[in-house]
Scaffold this motif. Structure first.
Motif, PDB file in Angstrom:
ATOM      1  N   VAL A  17       0.870  -1.181   0.000  1.00  0.00           N
ATOM      2  CA  VAL A  17       0.000   0.000   0.000  1.00  0.00           C
ATOM      3  C   VAL A  17       0.900   1.222   0.000  1.00  0.00           C
ATOM      4  N   ILE A  18       0.778   2.057  -1.021  1.00  0.00           N
ATOM      5  CA  ILE A  18       1.596   3.263  -1.076  1.00  0.00           C
ATOM      6  C   ILE A  18       0.752   4.440  -1.557  1.00  0.00           C
ATOM      7  N   LEU A  19       0.882   5.524  -0.813  1.00  0.00           N
ATOM      8  CA  LEU A  19       0.104   6.734  -1.114  1.00  0.00           C
ATOM      9  C   LEU A  19       1.059   7.853  -1.525  1.00  0.00           C
ATOM     10  N   PHE A  20       0.875   8.380  -2.716  1.00  0.00           N
ATOM     11  CA  PHE A  20       1.609   9.563  -3.157  1.00  0.00           C
ATOM     12  C   PHE A  20       0.771  10.760  -2.747  1.00  0.00           C
ATOM     13  N   MET A  21       1.320  11.619  -1.905  1.00  0.00           N
ATOM     14  CA  MET A  21       0.501  12.662  -1.278  1.00  0.00           C
ATOM     15  C   MET A  21       1.276  13.967  -1.108  1.00  0.00           C
ATOM     16  N   LYS A  22       0.548  15.017  -0.731  1.00  0.00           N
ATOM     17  CA  LYS A  22       1.187  16.281  -0.387  1.00  0.00           C
ATOM     18  C   LYS A  22       1.352  16.318   1.128  1.00  0.00           C
ATOM     19  N   GLY A  23       2.603  16.377   1.584  1.00  0.00           N
ATOM     20  CA  GLY A  23       2.876  16.338   3.013  1.00  0.00           C
ATOM     21  C   GLY A  23       3.150  14.910   3.454  1.00  0.00           C
ATOM     22  N   THR A  24       3.119  14.717   4.769  1.00  0.00           N
ATOM     23  CA  THR A  24       3.415  13.400   5.316  1.00  0.00           C
ATOM     24  C   THR A  24       2.180  12.869   6.030  1.00  0.00           C
ATOM     25  N   ARG A  25       2.297  11.610   6.468  1.00  0.00           N
ATOM     26  CA  ARG A  25       1.165  10.981   7.135  1.00  0.00           C
ATOM     27  C   ARG A  25       0.747  11.781   8.370  1.00  0.00           C
ATOM     28  N   VAL A  26       1.718  12.283   9.124  1.00  0.00           N
ATOM     29  CA  VAL A  26       1.398  13.055  10.329  1.00  0.00           C
ATOM     30  C   VAL A  26       0.999  14.488   9.973  1.00  0.00           C
ATOM     31  N   PHE A  27       1.637  15.055   8.953  1.00  0.00           N
ATOM     32  CA  PHE A  27       1.325  16.432   8.568  1.00  0.00           C
ATOM     33  C   PHE A  27       0.947  16.536   7.088  1.00  0.00           C
ATOM     34  N   PRO A  28      -0.253  16.096   6.766  1.00  0.00           N
ATOM     35  CA  PRO A  28      -0.693  16.266   5.377  1.00  0.00           C
ATOM     36  C   PRO A  28      -0.807  17.764   5.085  1.00  0.00           C
ATOM     37  N   GLN A  29      -0.447  18.170   3.872  1.00  0.00           N
ATOM     38  CA  GLN A  29      -0.477  19.595   3.568  1.00  0.00           C
ATOM     39  C   GLN A  29      -1.513  19.943   2.527  1.00  0.00           C
ATOM     40  N   CYS A  30      -2.568  19.142   2.461  1.00  0.00           N
ATOM     41  CA  CYS A  30      -3.646  19.396   1.516  1.00  0.00           C
ATOM     42  C   CYS A  30      -4.829  18.593   2.028  1.00  0.00           C
ATOM     43  N   GLY A  31      -6.014  19.166   1.919  1.00  0.00           N
ATOM     44  CA  GLY A  31      -7.208  18.531   2.468  1.00  0.00           C
ATOM     45  C   GLY A  31      -7.506  17.168   1.853  1.00  0.00           C
ATOM     46  N   PHE A  32      -7.248  17.045   0.538  1.00  0.00           N
ATOM     47  CA  PHE A  32      -7.539  15.773  -0.136  1.00  0.00           C
ATOM     48  C   PHE A  32      -6.604  14.678   0.379  1.00  0.00           C
ATOM     49  N   SER A  33      -5.323  15.029   0.533  1.00  0.00           N
ATOM     50  CA  SER A  33      -4.361  14.053   1.060  1.00  0.00           C
ATOM     51  C   SER A  33      -4.725  13.688   2.501  1.00  0.00           C
ATOM     52  N   ALA A  34      -5.136  14.691   3.286  1.00  0.00           N
ATOM     53  CA  ALA A  34      -5.488  14.450   4.692  1.00  0.00           C
ATOM     54  C   ALA A  34      -6.654  13.466   4.793  1.00  0.00           C
ATOM     55  N   THR A  35      -7.626  13.604   3.898  1.00  0.00           N
ATOM     56  CA  THR A  35      -8.795  12.726   3.927  1.00  0.00           C
ATOM     57  C   THR A  35      -8.393  11.270   3.682  1.00  0.00           C
ATOM     58  N   VAL A  36      -7.526  11.061   2.692  1.00  0.00           N
ATOM     59  CA  VAL A  36      -7.120   9.683   2.378  1.00  0.00           C
ATOM     60  C   VAL A  36      -6.292   9.101   3.524  1.00  0.00           C
ATOM     61  N   VAL A  37      -5.389   9.904   4.092  1.00  0.00           N
ATOM     62  CA  VAL A  37      -4.582   9.453   5.221  1.00  0.00           C
ATOM     63  C   VAL A  37      -5.481   9.012   6.376  1.00  0.00           C
ATOM     64  N   GLN A  38      -6.496   9.811   6.647  1.00  0.00           N
ATOM     65  CA  GLN A  38      -7.391   9.513   7.758  1.00  0.00           C
ATOM     66  C   GLN A  38      -8.100   8.160   7.549  1.00  0.00           C
ATOM     67  N   LEU A  39      -8.541   7.907   6.321  1.00  0.00           N
ATOM     68  CA  LEU A  39      -9.218   6.644   6.031  1.00  0.00           C
ATOM     69  C   LEU A  39      -8.242   5.474   6.145  1.00  0.00           C
ATOM     70  N   LEU A  40      -7.038   5.642   5.595  1.00  0.00           N
ATOM     71  CA  LEU A  40      -6.053   4.556   5.655  1.00  0.00           C
ATOM     72  C   LEU A  40      -5.615   4.310   7.098  1.00  0.00           C
ATOM     73  N   ASP A  41      -5.423   5.391   7.858  1.00  0.00           N
ATOM     74  CA  ASP A  41      -5.020   5.255   9.263  1.00  0.00           C
ATOM     75  C   ASP A  41      -6.019   4.402  10.039  1.00  0.00           C
ATOM     76  N   GLU A  42      -7.289   4.592   9.680  1.00  0.00           N
ATOM     77  CA  GLU A  42      -8.344   3.867  10.374  1.00  0.00           C
ATOM     78  C   GLU A  42      -8.274   2.366  10.055  1.00  0.00           C
ATOM     79  N   LEU A  43      -7.789   2.022   8.855  1.00  0.00           N
ATOM     80  CA  LEU A  43      -7.843   0.637   8.404  1.00  0.00           C
ATOM     81  C   LEU A  43      -6.524  -0.125   8.555  1.00  0.00           C
ATOM     82  N   LEU A  44      -5.397   0.619   8.512  1.00  0.00           N
ATOM     83  CA  LEU A  44      -4.101  -0.061   8.452  1.00  0.00           C
ATOM     84  C   LEU A  44      -3.144   0.469   9.523  1.00  0.00           C
TER      85      LEU A  44
END
Lengths: 297, 85
Positions: A17-44
């Motif tokens: 599982v790999i996510l290309f995103m803006k920012g990091t898992r702890v500090f997403p720097q874009c709302g869209f990236s933050a949303t995906v991180v939050q969902l993945l954090d909940e599952l994995l």
């Protein structure tokens, strides 16, 4: 294939599982990236992320590689899943959980309370729109959305105060016990949600000075080293990558304090640590501009 | 590469809509937005039987030139609906 494409190909094929995103898992720097991180954090418990903001070649390269013009982009077992919108919809239907190989948790329709005043306003709006179904959204960061919409696969339906509400799975999980009221004076809805995590608390510079005097305060300055060189609140520590790792290793009930120039950047940082699970997080309102005490250099 | 806007005197909304309609057979599109953020709704028979990824890919391919580079007029698509008639 150029070097960047090869690197991306290796990353995609070498990580489940790999996510290309803006920012990091702890500090997403874009709302869209933050949303995906939050969902993945909940599952994995763990997954790989690539911060495209740290690498211009990667930022362009992943768009070419996937033939997809936006970030974030999620890959699971070498397969391109999509961007934020698709990930959200796959999560709502339980399809994402299946692809990730995690058990789809059963979600029950939430119990919600709708006040008479709120019901009245919503019924009037529904009559005007000719709609009969309200979509109630409670985002991963507890952002609320209420609008008219059709029932989608995987939705949970709730009847309350003579109204029909639909919730996607994630929203349903975050809504049980919620109350919706309407404040006529303010002209807006009030939502009381027992599932919402504690937010960032604001602290005045006066109160901060008193606590610093008492000692044992974890205060972090999130400005740049150049700004800090011009003066800082005594007892504060410059936030660096190494300091961030130290903070993350602290017990999650440790009170944390964040300051910057005027309180904006420190609010962002504070929210990041709330997302990381810290429960008592303060933003120094007004930042160093509001600080009346001595300034260290 | 020429900018897609030099050829059109119309707004970004119109240009994006035209690009979608030109690229997807039989499509009708609504495009609303400002400040680089857009909401797009496309209706086309071409979406029939396709996965969500395939449907969105059709739209994104059509508008990719508007999203390319640091000064791209389309910064983000906040909502993208792909419907069949």
């Amino acid at each position: 294939m150029d070097a960047t494409q090869q690197k991306i190909d290796q990353l995609v094929k070498g990580n489940d599982v790999i996510l290309f995103m803006k920012g990091t898992r702890v500090f997403p720097q874009c709302g869209f990236s933050a949303t995906v991180v939050q969902l993945l954090d909940e599952l994995l418990p763990s997954y790989e992320t690539v911060n495209v903001l740290a690498d211009a070649d990667m930022r362009q390269g992943i768009k070419t590689y996937s033939d997809w013009p936006t970030i974030p982009q999620l890959y699971v077992k070498g397969e391109f899943i999509g961007g934020c919108d698709i990930v959200k919809q796959l999560y709502a239907t339980g399809e994402l959980q299946k692809q990730l190989g995690v058990t789809v948790e059963e979600v029950k329709a939430p119990t919600i309370r709708v006040s008479a005043a709120a019901a009245e306003v919503l019924k009037q709006a529904a009559a005007q729109e000719g709609a009969d179904t309200l979509r109630f959204e409670v985002g991963p960061q507890f952002q609320y959305g209420l609008g008219f919409g059709q029932e989608q696969p995987g939705d949970l339906v709730v009847e309350a105060a003579g109204l029909r509400f639909v919730f996607d799975r994630g929203s349903a999980k975050r809504s049980d016990g919620l109350s919706l009221d309407y404040d006529a004076a303010k002209g807006g809805f009030n939502i009381d949600n027992p599932n919402a995590p504690p937010g960032v608390r604001q602290i005045s510079t006066d109160e901060l000075a008193a606590r610093l005097a008492a000692g044992g305060v974890h205060l972090y300055d999130v400005r740049t080293p150049e700004e800090r060189a011009e003066g800082y609140i005594p007892g504060s520590k410059l936030m660096t990558a190494a300091v961030r790792d130290e903070v993350m290793a602290l017990p999650k009930d440790t009170p944390l304090y964040f300051s910057c120039r005027s309180g904006g950047r420190s609010q962002q940082a504070a929210e990041g640590f709330i997302r990381a699970g810290f429960r008592e997080v303060y933003n120094v309102a007004g930042g160093i501009l509001a600080w009346k005490g001595e300034v260290a250099r | 590469m020429s900018s897609p806007f030099k050829t059109v005197g119309a707004s970004v909304e119109d240009a994006v809509r035209d690009a979608i309609v030109a690229a997807i057979p039989g499509a009708s599109a609504e495009v609303r937005g400002s400040g680089g953020h857009f909401a797009i709704k496309v209706v086309s028979e071409a979406f029939d039987g396709k996965s969500l990824l395939q449907k969105q890919r059709l739209v994104y391919r059509a508008i990719a030139p508007f999203m390319d580079g640091p000064n791209a007029p389309v910064h983000a698509v906040d909502t993208l609906e792909t419907l069949t008639p």
